[in-house]
Each structure stands twice: as C-alpha cells, then as structure tokens.
Scaffold this motif. Structure first.
Motif, PDB file in Angstrom:
ATOM      1  N   ALA A  17      33.162  20.958 -59.920  1.00 33.14           N
ATOM      2  CA  ALA A  17      34.337  20.123 -59.648  1.00 33.14           C
ATOM      3  C   ALA A  17      35.055  20.594 -58.391  1.00 33.14           C
ATOM      4  O   ALA A  17      35.492  19.781 -57.565  1.00 33.14           O
ATOM      5  CB  ALA A  17      35.284  20.152 -60.840  1.00 33.14           C
ATOM      6  N   LYS A  18      35.178  21.898 -58.211  1.00 29.80           N
ATOM      7  CA  LYS A  18      35.846  22.425 -57.009  1.00 29.80           C
ATOM      8  C   LYS A  18      34.998  22.211 -55.764  1.00 29.80           C
ATOM      9  O   LYS A  18      35.533  22.012 -54.674  1.00 29.80           O
ATOM     10  CB  LYS A  18      36.158  23.908 -57.196  1.00 29.80           C
ATOM     11  N   ALA A  19      33.688  22.250 -55.917  1.00 34.63           N
ATOM     12  CA  ALA A  19      32.811  22.039 -54.771  1.00 34.63           C
ATOM     13  C   ALA A  19      32.878  20.601 -54.267  1.00 34.63           C
ATOM     14  O   ALA A  19      32.699  20.340 -53.077  1.00 34.63           O
ATOM     15  CB  ALA A  19      31.377  22.388 -55.137  1.00 34.63           C
ATOM     16  N   THR A  20      33.150  19.667 -55.163  1.00 34.10           N
ATOM     17  CA  THR A  20      33.223  18.253 -54.776  1.00 34.10           C
ATOM     18  C   THR A  20      34.656  17.777 -54.606  1.00 34.10           C
ATOM     19  O   THR A  20      34.887  16.574 -54.451  1.00 34.10           O
ATOM     20  CB  THR A  20      32.526  17.375 -55.840  1.00 34.10           C
ATOM     21  N   GLY A  24      43.563  16.639 -50.810  1.00 29.97           N
ATOM     22  CA  GLY A  24      44.689  15.934 -51.422  1.00 29.97           C
ATOM     23  C   GLY A  24      44.503  15.684 -52.907  1.00 29.97           C
ATOM     24  O   GLY A  24      45.349  15.053 -53.556  1.00 29.97           O
ATOM     25  N   GLN A  25      43.452  16.178 -53.476  1.00 29.27           N
ATOM     26  CA  GLN A  25      43.185  15.994 -54.905  1.00 29.27           C
ATOM     27  C   GLN A  25      44.008  17.010 -55.690  1.00 29.27           C
ATOM     28  O   GLN A  25      44.054  18.186 -55.362  1.00 29.27           O
ATOM     29  CB  GLN A  25      41.695  16.195 -55.179  1.00 29.27           C
ATOM     30  N   THR A  26      44.641  16.552 -56.763  1.00 37.78           N
ATOM     31  CA  THR A  26      45.498  17.448 -57.542  1.00 37.78           C
ATOM     32  C   THR A  26      44.660  18.296 -58.488  1.00 37.78           C
ATOM     33  O   THR A  26      43.491  18.005 -58.753  1.00 37.78           O
ATOM     34  CB  THR A  26      46.520  16.638 -58.377  1.00 37.78           C
ATOM     35  N   LEU A  32      40.090  17.078 -64.749  1.00 31.51           N
ATOM     36  CA  LEU A  32      39.465  15.907 -65.384  1.00 31.51           C
ATOM     37  C   LEU A  32      38.006  15.775 -64.936  1.00 31.51           C
ATOM     38  O   LEU A  32      37.131  15.467 -65.750  1.00 31.51           O
ATOM     39  CB  LEU A  32      40.243  14.635 -65.052  1.00 31.51           C
ATOM     40  N   ILE A  33      37.781  16.006 -63.648  1.00 34.47           N
ATOM     41  CA  ILE A  33      36.397  15.958 -63.158  1.00 34.47           C
ATOM     42  C   ILE A  33      35.578  17.045 -63.830  1.00 34.47           C
ATOM     43  O   ILE A  33      34.439  16.821 -64.248  1.00 34.47           O
ATOM     44  CB  ILE A  33      36.369  16.101 -61.622  1.00 34.47           C
TER      45      ILE A  33
END
Length: 108
Positions: A17-20, A24-26, A32-33
């Motif tokens: 999730a962090k790699a993608t 600006g993503q919270t 959630l991802i």
C-alpha cells in the motif's frame, strides 16, 4: 467468519500500500488500501491451499490405483510353460559340470 490475518501478511500489505501511495493520499486511505490488499492476499492463500489439497488428493489416488494394479498383477498365475525351462537350467549346469569333472579326471 472473522479469521485473524497474520502479522506477516499485514506487514506485506502495508508495504504494498505504501509503495503504491499517491502524493496527497491520506493515512486513512493508505490503511484502506492495505486492508484490501490483506483481503486479496488472504484469498490467494486460501485458494492456494485448496489447490494444494486437491493436488495431494489426486496424487494419493494415483498412488493407491498403482498399488492396486501392482497387487492385481502380482496375483496373476504364472503359466506352467515358463517353470520347466527355469527348473532345467540348474540341473543342466550340474550335469555339464560333472561331465567336465569326469573328462578332466580321465585326462590325467
């Protein structure tokens, strides 16, 4: 059906999730991802285990059927035509060796 997901799977999902993560993503969106990725990984593992069980069952059935086939072939009756030729060989060798021994002793 609330199964607990392993820490390893959670860590792996968070890394993906962090790699993608988009600029600006919270953090909540990233979590959630990560949850979605966790569910995907869990589903993949479940399918993989199911396929492995099916392969194992098929392999065991193949082994059992081969064992049955071998047991059936072991129970077959040996034809009487094969037995006399096999039994004649030792007697023939014995007779030839005695003839050779007698011939050798007369040559002296």
């Amino acid at each position: 059906m609330a199964k607990t997901i392993s820490n390893e799977t959670q860590d792996e999902a968070m890394k993906v999730a962090k790699a993608t993560q988009k600029p600006g993503q919270t953090k909540e969106q990233t979590k959630l991802i990560a949850l979605g990725v966790e569910k995907g990984i869990a589903e993949f593992k479940k399918q993989h285990k199911s396929k492995a069980r099916d392969r194992d069952k098929a392999r065991k059935q193949d082994i059992k059927s081969k064992m049955r086939a071998n047991a059936d072939s072991d129970n077959e009756v040996i034809e009487p035509e094969d037995k006399p030729s096999v039994q004649r060989l030792p007697w023939g060798l014995l007779i030839i060796s005695w003839i050779g021994f007698i011939a050798f002793s007369f040559m002296k």
